[in-house]
Design a protein around this motif. Sequence first.
Motif, PDB file in Angstrom:
ATOM      1  N   VAL B 294       9.148  18.136 -29.292  1.00  0.00           N
ATOM      2  CA  VAL B 294       7.886  17.598 -28.757  1.00  0.00           C
ATOM      3  C   VAL B 294       7.758  16.126 -29.139  1.00  0.00           C
ATOM      4  N   ILE B 295       8.158  15.807 -30.356  1.00  0.00           N
ATOM      5  CA  ILE B 295       8.081  14.406 -30.784  1.00  0.00           C
ATOM      6  C   ILE B 295       9.055  13.547 -29.969  1.00  0.00           C
ATOM      7  N   GLU B 296      10.247  14.069 -29.807  1.00  0.00           N
ATOM      8  CA  GLU B 296      11.281  13.281 -29.148  1.00  0.00           C
ATOM      9  C   GLU B 296      10.898  12.979 -27.690  1.00  0.00           C
ATOM     10  N   LEU B 297      10.517  14.022 -26.944  1.00  0.00           N
ATOM     11  CA  LEU B 297      10.122  13.795 -25.555  1.00  0.00           C
ATOM     12  C   LEU B 297       8.756  13.110 -25.478  1.00  0.00           C
ATOM     13  N   GLY B 298       7.873  13.482 -26.398  1.00  0.00           N
ATOM     14  CA  GLY B 298       6.546  12.866 -26.437  1.00  0.00           C
ATOM     15  C   GLY B 298       6.649  11.368 -26.628  1.00  0.00           C
ATOM     16  N   LYS B 299       7.515  10.973 -27.546  1.00  0.00           N
ATOM     17  CA  LYS B 299       7.684   9.543 -27.842  1.00  0.00           C
ATOM     18  C   LYS B 299       8.184   8.793 -26.602  1.00  0.00           C
ATOM     19  N   GLU B 300       9.068   9.444 -25.876  1.00  0.00           N
ATOM     20  CA  GLU B 300       9.585   8.829 -24.657  1.00  0.00           C
ATOM     21  C   GLU B 300       8.446   8.579 -23.661  1.00  0.00           C
ATOM     22  N   CYS B 301       7.551   9.532 -23.562  1.00  0.00           N
ATOM     23  CA  CYS B 301       6.395   9.383 -22.659  1.00  0.00           C
ATOM     24  C   CYS B 301       5.472   8.261 -23.144  1.00  0.00           C
ATOM     25  N   ILE B 302       5.237   8.247 -24.447  1.00  0.00           N
ATOM     26  CA  ILE B 302       4.320   7.247 -25.011  1.00  0.00           C
ATOM     27  C   ILE B 302       4.914   5.845 -24.876  1.00  0.00           C
ATOM     28  N   ASP B 303       6.205   5.779 -25.108  1.00  0.00           N
ATOM     29  CA  ASP B 303       6.882   4.478 -24.945  1.00  0.00           C
ATOM     30  C   ASP B 303       6.707   3.964 -23.513  1.00  0.00           C
ATOM     31  N   MET B 304       6.812   4.881 -22.563  1.00  0.00           N
ATOM     32  CA  MET B 304       6.648   4.469 -21.171  1.00  0.00           C
ATOM     33  C   MET B 304       5.236   3.931 -20.912  1.00  0.00           C
ATOM     34  N   VAL B 305       4.261   4.639 -21.468  1.00  0.00           N
ATOM     35  CA  VAL B 305       2.867   4.199 -21.329  1.00  0.00           C
ATOM     36  C   VAL B 305       2.711   2.795 -21.913  1.00  0.00           C
ATOM     37  N   HIS B 306       3.296   2.608 -23.060  1.00  0.00           N
ATOM     38  CA  HIS B 306       3.228   1.282 -23.711  1.00  0.00           C
ATOM     39  C   HIS B 306       3.903   0.210 -22.841  1.00  0.00           C
ATOM     40  N   ARG B 329       5.609  14.427 -39.451  1.00  0.00           N
ATOM     41  CA  ARG B 329       6.256  13.556 -38.478  1.00  0.00           C
ATOM     42  C   ARG B 329       5.299  13.040 -37.397  1.00  0.00           C
ATOM     43  N   PHE B 330       4.050  13.379 -37.480  1.00  0.00           N
ATOM     44  CA  PHE B 330       3.117  12.983 -36.419  1.00  0.00           C
ATOM     45  C   PHE B 330       3.145  11.481 -36.114  1.00  0.00           C
ATOM     46  N   PRO B 331       3.204  10.599 -37.135  1.00  0.00           N
ATOM     47  CA  PRO B 331       3.204   9.162 -36.827  1.00  0.00           C
ATOM     48  C   PRO B 331       4.366   8.736 -35.918  1.00  0.00           C
ATOM     49  N   GLU B 332       5.449   9.529 -35.904  1.00  0.00           N
ATOM     50  CA  GLU B 332       6.607   9.158 -35.074  1.00  0.00           C
ATOM     51  C   GLU B 332       6.288   9.122 -33.577  1.00  0.00           C
ATOM     52  N   PHE B 333       5.254   9.876 -33.162  1.00  0.00           N
ATOM     53  CA  PHE B 333       4.884   9.846 -31.742  1.00  0.00           C
ATOM     54  C   PHE B 333       4.573   8.414 -31.303  1.00  0.00           C
TER      55      PHE B 333
END
Lengths: 728, 728
Positions: B294-306, B329-333
């Motif tokens: 969830v973090i790995e794919l979530g981060k990819e989504c958040i990066d895109m938003v950014h 690991r929550f901050p990693e999102f």
Amino acid sequence: MNQEIIRDSFTLPGEEGYEKLTLDMAKKWGADVIRDSDGTKLSDEIINSGYGIYSTICLIRSDNQWAKENTDKLQQNFLMSFPVMAEDDSLEIEPLKGYFRDQFRLNKKDDPKEFWQVFDRTSGKEVPKEKWIFNEEKETVFITGITPWHKYTVNFLAVRLWEEISMYNHITNDWGDKERLMAVEPRYPETRVNILKWLENWCLEHESTTVVRFTSMFYNFAWFWGSDAKNRYLFSDWGSYDFTVNPVALREFEKTYGYKMTSEDFVNQGKYNATHNPPSKKYRDWMEFVNSFVIELGKECIDMVHKYGKKAYVFYDDSWIGVEPYGKRFPEFGFDGIIKCVFNGFEARLGGGVQGVDVRELRLHPYLFPTGLTGEPTFAPGGNPTLDASRFWVNVRRALLRVPVDRIGLGGYLHLVEPFPDFCDYIEKISDEFRLLKSFHEGKGPRSMSGKVGILTAWGSLRSWICSGHLHEHPEVDLTNVLEALSGLPFEVEFLSFDDIRENGVPEDIRVIINAGCAESAWNGKDEWKDEKVVEILTKWVAGGNGFIGINEPTAVDHSSQFFQMSHILGVDKDLGNKKCMGRYQFDVEESHFVTEDTPEPQIPACGDIFVLDGNTRVLAAEKGAPTLTSRTFGTGRGVYMSGFRFSIENTRLLTRAICHAGNMEEEMGSVTGDNMYTEVAYYEGKGKVVIINNSGEQQSVNIQMKDGSKLQVHVEPYDIEIKEMQQ
Amino acid sequence: MNQEIIRDSFTLPGEEGYEKLTLDMAKKWGADVIRDSDGTKLSDEIINSGYGIYSTICLIRSDNQWAKENTDKLQQNFLMSFPVMAEDDSLEIEPLKGYFRDQFRLNKKDDPKEFWQVFDRTSGKEVPKEKWIFNEEKETVFITGITPWHKYTVNFLAVRLWEEISMYNHITNDWGDKERLMAVEPRYPETRVNILKWLENWCLEHESTTVVRFTSMFYNFAWFWGSDAKNRYLFSDWGSYDFTVNPVALREFEKTYGYKMTSEDFVNQGKYNATHNPPSKKYRDWMEFVNSFVIELGKECIDMVHKYGKKAYVFYDDSWIGVEPYGKRFPEFGFDGIIKCVFNGFEARLGGGVQGVDVRELRLHPYLFPTGLTGEPTFAPGGNPTLDASRFWVNVRRALLRVPVDRIGLGGYLHLVEPFPDFCDYIEKISDEFRLLKSFHEGKGPRSMSGKVGILTAWGSLRSWICSGHLHEHPEVDLTNVLEALSGLPFEVEFLSFDDIRENGVPEDIRVIINAGCAESAWNGKDEWKDEKVVEILTKWVAGGNGFIGINEPTAVDHSSQFFQMSHILGVDKDLGNKKCMGRYQFDVEESHFVTEDTPEPQIPACGDIFVLDGNTRVLAAEKGAPTLTSRTFGTGRGVYMSGFRFSIENTRLLTRAICHAGNMEEEMGSVTGDNMYTEVAYYEGKGKVVIINNSGEQQSVNIQMKDGSKLQVHVEPYDIEIKEMQQ
């Protein structure tokens, strides 16, 4: 009463110095036997008055002089010390601390390393013997190499200095420096010799005694006292074998059974082997071992009594461990009679159902004593012994409708009845009532329902008609309440163990099985319910048209997906807190049902988070959203669940209906009961009589079914009895 | 209010067609951001009005067209069939029987033999795979060679056809043929690609959006529906990972962890892995595995938003599994903000305490919707939304005294507020109150007691400030009630797991540890208490001058001689029914004590057969002979037992006193609380202000302690707030 009945079968407590009263009362009450009691003697005048004479003896506390001279042969038991917290890697524990020193002292004679054990009760593990030493002088155990902030206990052998019944009477009645009796251990050969010698001598000296009334045999139930008056009775259990332990027995057991009983087998984490809890295999072995000894020596004593031309009766109450009257070997004793003191109906059933004796006698309450069980006045100013007697009689009489008993009697100090002439009249009345009921049992017994009721417990028939102790001691034990209700009901009752079920299946004539108790209890069975074989047999049996009634936490044990192992039949299960997230089926309570017909708002104790499985469970009563009474059809049989059971007239009716419903016997009910639950009815086909009793304090009217199918209305006065011809 | 505060930090739900209302309310309430809601849109006029714009997206149910075209890539989970009784040596089970067919269908694509299991739930054993076959056409499992009268279940993989939040809203609001949204499984590579493609497209199309408000990420909490309307919610748990299961994940897990998760690891005898229950090691591994994805794919989504110049906030409520904001690991999102909807104070603490984000926002209740949670009217005739809002606000405000929160907001259909001008005024008032409280947190926070409170559970910090779900869902969970009480109290709070204690001991600054829950629960810890190391560390720690508070069945597990493993500190233990024969220490209830000073008759739920160990336990309250509140000194520390805890103003005060007493902090109490329990006080040393709130519906008068030690009497209007200078 219009019957011709011989006025006998009554045992009267006589009293020296009250010869006239003794003989007057003997006549009034129809006594044929006069007995002594604890603290009373019979004068020659009484002894020679032509009555049978019962004399009470208690072998293990009879020769106190010998006991005092042989204090290394007193009875013993294991105790667990109170836990002590280690603050360091060593610790000193005083094993006796917290125990009543007048009752216990350490057994310092036998090597502690042979019998004692030390436990870390934090980890649950034993401390190796190398790590502790016993200091004989300080009477402490010193433990080294242990873990700080763990708590430790010592299991130790204690010698008992005061026989418990003597101790209780002495302290309760403030007897001051009256001699304290001690209980000797008959396993020591010298003790055995002395007991037999004393008995022989006693027989020789008591020529006029016709019946030796053994106050049971050798071992009292367990009763550990504490030093703190705010917690005097640390452990008390009516059926436990704790007081049968001693070095001789322990060594002999090992020889016989090939393995050793440890202190922990008895101490059991401080829970000991309470009869309310399921017994272990080892504990059952120990019971068998003790039972064998008690029978063997007991029989020798009884044979001696017989040799002197006397009868031997056993009074089943104190020191009865190993004498279990429903034990398979009980008849081997050769007792001529058994006497049971009774407060309640189930105790009357217990006494009346014993096999292997000729005479079954009940000692009624109240005991002729100034005060009652809880210190309230009875035969003293403020007391109302007639009321007391009537309350007990109403309890007991129901059972006498169902089971034949040979004799009744009283105990205590007869002179106390003098200021209570109404009591004397009342005893006259109930003794005649008793004789009448007894006469009806001749030939064929009372009519019962076609299907028997089986009570399934871990103890099975060994503990027929009793759990552990009296109803007033543990009123929360569901099964005791059930037995009290059943004691007067028109069902034949059989007590089954799990082994019985496993080995032979359910007996042919049983229609309904009851399993009642909390999950931890022997009455429920606990781990026995992990045996799939048991579940299998019972499931098939119910499916085939029989009934299973579960009460409180029936069939409960933490195993597989269910807590109630028969939940598929009961239709309910219990959430211990780990099924919070499971949905709860939203049920409606059925407004009318056969089971609740007489008691539309039954008083049933709740049992936590009970939930119904699905819509096939019919809910007949509920409290705060949890069902308290349910019914479910399974195959052609039925399961009924009750979340608890407390004895009352109303609940007795509820149980009657639940049994009839579970066993598909609804239609039979009218032929063995009346339509008024405050009355009970017994049909004696052999005698052509119907007996109707009123268990309430109000006049009752009841319709009963006659042989031709017609109904007869009968009025019965408060607490009274009516007799009708079966064919009017 | 005499403060100069900028009127911002408020998120307003805008609504197309109500542009004037939207902008008027934005001004009135001091909004700086306008958001859309489920079912509302923002018009261009609103979007271009100069406010920040939040837009809500839920990735897994956003592209329903794609989902419909790829029904082999929907989310899945394991289910256990309802048990079926075998009457023969073979049996046919329809796995889906009893489940809601609109939610579930069988996964027939992946080989059942790879994932499914069949269990004999009577014996508890698995049925070997050779003994059953799946009939794809009939959708049944046929089992042979089994034992008659045992019951069997099938664990099977189900595909979910309807995303649960969509399903709930659809059915509750009777949406008829409105499209049913489906949840896609992002583990399938094609799904992943589509989610990212969809998101990129969305970003391109939503230029004016300043904040993307993710309705969490990929997996909803577990919610299994049944076919029977009388038991619709078969299983619902706010924190369980059941919906993260699918063949891709299962196979990948095996590769990563070197062992296989079986269906039974999830089904767990039908109890599944409810968050209220202690987690197994395997389940913790699975959680870690999912969290990682969830973090790995979530981060990819958040990066895109950014990448598109927007901020990414997460709305922590639906589909939040694997997003745990207190996970290490929550901050990693890389989220910019978190939004938490709040009914209660503990939820405000949860939202306010999250690390690794810049913005913490609370969405207040009531939701702007015609009806409330249980269907009662809110913004509809008969409703009183102002009263509702004030009730929620009084709950939440206490917590805002203790923890800084950055923003508040509302959700729903704005037009519904029009007929309720008093509601609009009230929101204006509380939004200003919020800003004032927020301003006080700048610099140094509020004054707290010297010793911290530790909450010890099986979950530890992962589930800080929450058990599982809302207080109104499981009001019987003691710890949720405790958290609600603590949320506004002047104690710093830390959440500890048993591993924390084992590995690092008790943190230096913790003075009191609370363990609260029923024996079976994760909140209690259950088997963790069998670890002597834990007991050892805590025992030593208490002896050294700290406090341990146990609530309900604290430290309870069936192990060794005690049920409460910390009974030596708590001074009480519980009899499950197997200590009936043990004596009960006869205690007296202490008439006055520091703990009960404000509540001499505390309302504490009873907890069965609790008994005191000995005279060293002081009983402060009791019910029906069982203690409900006790205190015991241990070394220089103390143990306090409460048989249960339900949130109320009175019990909050009781808990405050219990903590102060347990932690030897009695004397500090006056410096952080007032003398009236219906008020609460917060001293902001940095700002030189004292805030006094009235939590009751009556005017209150309270004496508070000033810097110079003097007392100041303050009157506070019902539910109101007063601000005083610390140095008058």
